[in-house]
Scaffold this active site. Structure first.
Site, PDB file in Angstrom:
ATOM      1  CE  LYS A  10      -3.298  -3.162   1.980  1.00  0.00           C
ATOM      2  NZ  LYS A  10      -4.822  -2.833   2.822  1.00  0.00           N
ATOM      3  CG  HIS A  93      -6.531  -3.004  -2.521  1.00  0.00           C
ATOM      4  ND1 HIS A  93      -7.591  -2.373  -1.763  1.00  0.00           N
ATOM      5  CD2 HIS A  93      -6.276  -4.009  -2.158  1.00  0.00           C
ATOM      6  CE1 HIS A  93      -6.823  -2.703  -0.416  1.00  0.00           C
ATOM      7  NE2 HIS A  93      -6.635  -3.964  -0.618  1.00  0.00           N
ATOM      8  CD  GLU A 161      -7.715  -7.976  -0.548  1.00  0.00           C
ATOM      9  OE1 GLU A 161      -6.874  -8.533  -0.329  1.00  0.00           O
ATOM     10  OE2 GLU A 161      -8.007  -7.155  -1.557  1.00  0.00           O
ATOM     11  N   GLY A 167      -7.644  -5.305   6.815  1.00  0.00           N
ATOM     12  CA  GLY A 167      -6.844  -3.852   7.721  1.00  0.00           C
ATOM     13  C   GLY A 167      -7.434  -3.996   8.574  1.00  0.00           C
TER      14      GLY A 167
HETATM   15  P1  PGA Z   1      -5.200  -6.162   5.090  1.00  0.00           P
HETATM   16  O1  PGA Z   1      -4.809  -6.188   3.868  1.00  0.00           O
HETATM   17  O2  PGA Z   1      -4.326  -7.791   4.698  1.00  0.00           O
HETATM   18  O3  PGA Z   1      -3.939  -5.278   5.621  1.00  0.00           O
HETATM   19  O4  PGA Z   1      -6.213  -6.957   5.563  1.00  0.00           O
HETATM   20  C1  PGA Z   1      -5.204  -6.501   2.298  1.00  0.00           C
HETATM   21  C2  PGA Z   1      -5.281  -6.141   1.616  1.00  0.00           C
HETATM   22  O5  PGA Z   1      -6.013  -4.879   1.742  1.00  0.00           O
HETATM   23  O6  PGA Z   1      -5.539  -6.172   0.565  1.00  0.00           O
END
Ligand code: PGA
Length: 239
Positions: A10, A93, A161, A167
């Site tokens: 990110k 995403h 996802e 997150g």
């Molecule tokens: P995370 O993010 O592992 O921090 O939950 C995954 C992503 O956004 O691809």
């Protein structure tokens, strides 16, 4: 196909020094692993600077534009990425859908452009209607996408996802993730790899691959901690 572990950094780290440090630690930690592929997706400015000499590590980008060149201020084209040795690109995403208002049609144009340049797009979805029609079986419910990429679709990868898991530290249960993987697979017209992403850590990584049957993982937060990420890679490699 070897399991695929994708690190989505990110908008981190905030310095080149930090990016090099993270990359080199990960590289050292996984240098003896052969049975899977690791894709590191740093922010654009670090792509050409981090030095990759390890064959299991591939470079990925976190987005790309759908045009190759021209008057598109701030955009990065698939051709530029390819030229830097990038092989994979995350597209659609949920954070881009949320903060940049990316819509399905834009996302599908990006997939088409990436494929045309020989990049492997990793399409992120959190529900089945986000699957483009060009990836769906005929006769099923049509997706919202009118495009028909001419390029072979074998190179597309799906990342499931779920929004609640991204997150948040609240991963999707293995059972629910498995059900979604099967439901997505049923809709697809090709044998496309499906990854899981959302609060993956070294404790749960193996189960998404071994128990829920995913072909790999998309890792956000945990990929910023070299030791944790190395553990994730090792745990999947031993699964
Ligand atoms: P995370 O993010 O592992 O921090 O939950 C995954 C992503 O956004 O691809």
């Amino acid at each position: 196909m070897k399991p695929l572990i994708v690190a989505n950094w990110k908008c981190n780290p905030t310095t080149l020094e930090g990016a090099k440090l993270l990359f080199n630690s990960v590289k050292r930690g996984i240098q003896n692993i052969r049975n899977l592929e690791v894709v590191i997706c740093p922010p654009f400015p670090y792509l050409s600077i981090i030095n990759n000499q390890l064959s299991i590590i591939k470079l990925g980008a976190q987005d790309c534009f759908w045009e190759e060149r021209g008057a598109y201020t701030g955009e990065i084209s698939p051709k530029m990425l390819k030229d830097l040795g990038v092989e994979y690109v995350i597209i659609g995403h949920s954070e881009r859908r949320k903060y940049q208002q990316e819509k399905d049609l834009m996302i599908y144009k990006k997939i088409e452009a990436a494929l045309k340049r020989g990049l492997k797009p990793i399409l992120c979805i959190d529900k089945i209607p986000q699957l483009p029609s060009f990836l769906r079986k005929r006769g099923g419910r049509r997706g919202r996408n009118p495009l028909r990429p001419k390029k072979d679709l074998e190179d597309v990868i799906i990342a499931y996802e779920p929004l609640f898991a991204i997150g948040t530290g609240k991963p999707c249960s293995i059972d629910k993730a498995k059900k979604m993987r099967i439901a997505i697979k049923k809709k697809l017209n090709k044998n496309i790899p499906i990854l899981y992403g959302g609060s993956v850590n070294s404790e749960n990584a193996r189960d998404y691959v071994k128990k829920a049957g995913f072909q790999g993982l998309l890792v956000g937060g945990a990929s910023l901690n070299a030791q944790e990420f190395i553990k994730i890679v090792k745990n999947v490699s031993e699964a």
